[in-house]
Motif scaffolding. Sequence first.
Motif: not given
Lengths: 192, 192
Positions: B120-133
């Motif tokens: 979850v932490r890994l996904a959250s990091y990239f989620h907050s640093n990458v805009d495009s779905p």
Amino acid sequence: MSSHDDLRAIALSEFARAGYGATSLQRIAEVAGLSKSSVLYHFASKEALLEAGISPALDRMEVILDSIEGAPLNDQTRRAFITDFVDFLLAYRLEVHLFINQARSLEDVPVIDRANLIVVRLASYFHSNVDSPVDRLRFGIALGGAAYVLATEENFGPETEPLADIRPALITVLTELLAPVPVRPAAIQELI
Amino acid sequence: MSSHDDLRAIALSEFARAGYGATSLQRIAEVAGLSKSSVLYHFASKEALLEAGISPALDRMEVILDSIEGAPLNDQTRRAFITDFVDFLLAYRLEVHLFINQARSLEDVPVIDRANLIVVRLASYFHSNVDSPVDRLRFGIALGGAAYVLATEENFGPETEPLADIRPALITVLTELLAPVPVRPAAIQELI
DNA sequence: ACAGTTTCTGACCGATCGGTCAGTTAACAG
DNA sequence: CTGTTAACTGACCGATCGGTCAGAAACTGT
């Protein structure tokens, strides 16, 4: 809406969620509102439930394989395969999840051997159509990653939208990743 | 070369190969050349064996996460993360394989919850640093696919070389796939 | 040799597993 | 209503599960 089909769907769901070994016939019976004996009346064994659960997905994947193995990997066949593969993943998420999570621990089960053979056929096809080892690795990551992500969507976390238009997004990503000539800037080569 | 460490390694290997639920204490004892009672002398329970087996991998991954969560995703941090992640996958293949295959069926085990939190932490990091779905999907496929392929190398088939120089190849592929501006020709957009 | 500690083991426990079987209930055709 | 068949069930089986416990065996320092 026969009990037979209900049991098949329930068993598939439980096997995918908790694992084959961790799912008891008693559990399946409880979800179905039946007794364990009734479950074994409709299916001869626990293994028969597993086979009934994932066989339709294997049937579909074998049709896809039959359609690509006769032709080389060009723009047209790649495009057809990608849409077939994405639609397959979306239609058989539970089956793919079950296979990914249980393939190793059920290697002596005939239906799992059949599924493993499908993976071997898929790998062999790309292996014989892609020269670069790095590209083969990238293709493997693309196909395996797509299957893994699709089968375990909770990895994206519950706070993210379920990527409603996931089908075109998946087709886009796989088209990029399976591109015949990968884009690999010279700068990357210097990094490693 | 204590019995304690031997048992840890044997249990990890068996759990990864056959699954946690499908591996009995009796089996672990037989491989170790001990009795089941002796196994339970060194480890309080089967779950304690699981925790001892994968905890070192979680320790390492948490260090990696601590190092990236404080900084944005730029060329330098991306490069550092990729090498850290690839080295992690290569060093902890069994642990990663065990987690990938058993995470769903062991959700109430504390050490698995800890591993899930890492994802979850890994996904959250990239989620907050990458805009495009679409880019987020591509990143998820890249990281999940790399972990899946590394943890199940037999998917490449026994006839293929084990990709001896897999480390630079993995770094190359992940560097491509985690590129800040993905290369997406206009032609692809028309396909979907 | 002795005492103390670590390591190891067989016997045993309750629980649960997949599977069998005789027999009951429900559905339905005549 | 009756006969037949399909659907279903509880009781039971041997095997195996994770775990407990008392005590044997092996190693230790003195």
